[in-house]
Structure formats: C-alpha cells, structure tokens
Design an enzyme around this catalytic site. Sequence first.
Site, PDB file in Angstrom:
ATOM      1  N   ARG A 125      -6.073  -3.426   2.740  1.00 19.59           N
ATOM      2  CA  ARG A 125      -6.598  -2.112   3.750  1.00 19.59           C
ATOM      3  C   ARG A 125      -6.634  -3.208   5.135  1.00 19.59           C
ATOM      4  O   ARG A 125      -6.745  -2.773   6.342  1.00 19.59           O
ATOM      5  CB  ARG A 125      -7.540  -1.823   2.848  1.00 19.59           C
ATOM      6  CG  ARG A 125      -7.030  -0.627   1.974  1.00 19.59           C
ATOM      7  CD  ARG A 125      -8.285  -0.398   1.075  1.00 19.59           C
ATOM      8  NE  ARG A 125      -9.062  -1.607   0.305  1.00 19.59           N
ATOM      9  CZ  ARG A 125     -10.251  -1.127   0.240  1.00 19.59           C
ATOM     10  NH1 ARG A 125     -10.855   0.053   0.913  1.00 19.59           N
ATOM     11  NH2 ARG A 125     -11.102  -2.527   0.012  1.00 19.59           N
ATOM     12  N   CYS A 175      -2.030   0.312 -10.076  1.00 22.24           N
ATOM     13  CA  CYS A 175      -2.769   1.179  -8.803  1.00 22.24           C
ATOM     14  C   CYS A 175      -3.375   2.120 -10.013  1.00 22.24           C
ATOM     15  O   CYS A 175      -2.687   2.328 -11.217  1.00 22.24           O
ATOM     16  CB  CYS A 175      -1.068   1.569  -8.723  1.00 22.24           C
ATOM     17  SG  CYS A 175      -0.935   3.327  -8.373  1.00 22.24           S
ATOM     18  N   MET A 218       1.402  -1.324   0.058  1.00 22.51           N
ATOM     19  CA  MET A 218      -0.259  -0.361  -0.058  1.00 22.51           C
ATOM     20  C   MET A 218       0.825   1.125   0.058  1.00 22.51           C
ATOM     21  O   MET A 218       1.880   1.103   0.848  1.00 22.51           O
ATOM     22  CB  MET A 218      -0.903   0.142   1.247  1.00 22.51           C
ATOM     23  CG  MET A 218      -1.723  -0.671   1.094  1.00 22.51           C
ATOM     24  SD  MET A 218      -3.189  -1.112   2.493  1.00 22.51           S
ATOM     25  CE  MET A 218      -3.582   0.519   2.423  1.00 22.51           C
ATOM     26  N   GLU A 255     -11.131  -7.141  -0.521  1.00 18.68           N
ATOM     27  CA  GLU A 255     -12.073  -6.956   0.698  1.00 18.68           C
ATOM     28  C   GLU A 255     -11.943  -8.401   1.863  1.00 18.68           C
ATOM     29  O   GLU A 255     -13.354  -8.662   1.496  1.00 18.68           O
ATOM     30  CB  GLU A 255     -13.472  -7.267  -0.113  1.00 18.68           C
ATOM     31  CG  GLU A 255     -13.815  -6.120  -0.670  1.00 18.68           C
ATOM     32  CD  GLU A 255     -14.108  -4.956   0.090  1.00 18.68           C
ATOM     33  OE1 GLU A 255     -14.998  -4.931   1.254  1.00 18.68           O
ATOM     34  OE2 GLU A 255     -13.652  -4.316  -0.116  1.00 18.68           O
ATOM     35  N   LYS A 302       0.820  -8.021 -10.400  1.00 12.78           N
ATOM     36  CA  LYS A 302      -0.563  -7.835  -9.886  1.00 12.78           C
ATOM     37  C   LYS A 302      -1.691  -7.062 -10.552  1.00 12.78           C
ATOM     38  O   LYS A 302      -1.036  -5.910 -11.333  1.00 12.78           O
ATOM     39  CB  LYS A 302      -0.195  -7.196  -8.534  1.00 12.78           C
ATOM     40  CG  LYS A 302      -1.101  -6.607  -7.741  1.00 12.78           C
ATOM     41  CD  LYS A 302      -0.733  -6.622  -6.723  1.00 12.78           C
ATOM     42  CE  LYS A 302      -1.850  -6.653  -5.130  1.00 12.78           C
ATOM     43  NZ  LYS A 302      -2.921  -5.097  -5.276  1.00 12.78           N
TER      44      LYS A 302
END
Length: 316
Positions: free
Chosen positions: A225, A98, A8, A202, A139
């Site tokens: 996150r 990103c 992140m 999520e 990614k």
Amino acid sequence: MRVILGPMEGVLDHLMREMLTEINDYDLCVTEFVRVIDQLLPDRVFHRLCPELKQGGQTASGTPVRVQLLGQDPHWMAENARRVVELGSPGVDINFGCPAKSVNKSRGGAVLLQDPALMYQIVKSVREAVDPRLPVTAKVRLGWDCPSHCFEIADAVAQAKADELTVHARTKADGYKAEAIKWDYIRLLKAKSPLPIVANGEVWNYQNGQDCMATTQADALMVCRGALNLPNLGNVVKHDAPHMRWDEVLALLLRYSEYEIKGDKGLYYPNRVKQWFAYLRHEYPEAKALFADIRRHNKAAPIVDILLAAQRQLAA
C-alpha cells in the site's frame, strides 16, 4: 537491503508495475493472485495478469516478476505452478494471506492459515512440480485470529521445502489496522525458522523501513500500500531518496492515464485513478484537493482535463 514490490488485488497491475519499477530500484515484483480451483488454467489467464511473461518474466526496466497463485487443491496448484514457470515466471509465490471474504469463503487465501497441514501439502506439491532451480515462496499472515499460530504456519511452509516466506505482521482478524501491527512476532519467527523471511506491513517511509528491519531482523522487506501513497517508496526505503515531488507525481498520473486509456482497461480508468488518488492523498495534500474534483466524474476525458489543468497551474 532487498526490497520487493508486493501484490495488491485490483490495484498493483502490470501497468502500475511497469511505471513503479521504472522509477524504483525494486529487486522483485509479485503479481496479483491467479485463482486456481479445479483445472489447469489456459495460458491467456496468466498472460492477462502477467504480460511480462512474454518478455522474459520481467518488466521493461528489467525487474523480475513472480506469478502468485491462490487455491486450496494441492494437485491443481502444482499443475498451474508447473505451467506458469514454463511460460516464463521466475518462480512461484503462493497466497495464504488474502483476507477478502469472497476468497476465504471458497477456501482460499488466509482461511488456509487455520489448516497448516493443507498448507504443507500445497507448498510441497508446488515445490515438487517446479524446476528446483526456481524459487517457490509463500506469503502469509501471522494467523487467522491468534498471532502465536505463526510458528506452526511457518514450520509447515519450511517442512514443505519452500525457499522463502513473506510475513504480513497482522492476523486475518486484524485486517489492516495500523495499531495491530506486530513486527516483534516476525523477529521471534526469524529466530526459529530456517527460511529467509520477508517482512511486510506498515512501511510508509524510510524510517518505517529501518525500524521494521531493526525490529524484525528480516532478510528483506516487501512494500504494498505504501508504494501507492508514495510512488518512489522503493527508493526512499532502500536508498533514503527524497520523497517524490507533487509535480513529478502529476506527470506520473498523466502517464498512467495514457496507459490505461489506450490499454485493455480503458473502461475502468476512472475507478482505477480514483483508487490511486485515495492512496496518494495520505502523502500529498494536493492529491486530497484534486480528489474532490475527480471523484465526481465517471468518464476518462474530464479526469484527464483536471490533471492537465493542475499541471498547467503548477507550471504557471
């Protein structure tokens, strides 16, 4: 289950990796991206972002740390990939996900999802430059604005001989909207792609992790996150560990404060700790209450005083 601590930008730095890998059984960390444009970067750039390179490419607790590169020039991506593994990175990850406007404007990150041919060239060049015994991974998101583009994207990465693909189950246009998550596309991708697939997006608790793996049939899970909302999320997802108690989180925050103030980012400490609190408050009501006090301060000392006072109050 293999669980990876993902990158992140501006948040999951080496100090955070140090702490989170000490309290979690992560299998791998991926760094924030190193921006590559048109030159071979000096070693100090890699060492600043990934000081773990100086300790065998792993955190103090022994978790491998893979450097992530972001750029659009196949030649310079390859040259920097070669250099970063020489410095000790156990492989290279390439960022095609990103969504930041500043990055996308300069032809980096998710904007490349619109050009699978260029993605192929980048991955192929990096794969050819890096020791074949070390993994080259990528990614991605499902696409720029259409999730069905994920099949062409994954095919480009596979044809270029990458070793693994991490898929954030939203398009760039979806941003981070919870309701836009599309785990089912990862399952469809998994059925078609020869690559091992890592699912991302999520996962906030044990049940999310179980549901994600059941839906996607992925080979591994990446958390980002959620690891800031719940500091021991790695162990929660992997071992169904109990959620970290608030008093333990407070102790961790004070330890982070010590690291930050003594380290090279002391001036940025107030912003960094506020940023972390913005995540913690989703999991801990106590963090929400403290955040109201902390956000008023722009110096480290009063913030640390607030944390110490909260710790004393809990102990009383």
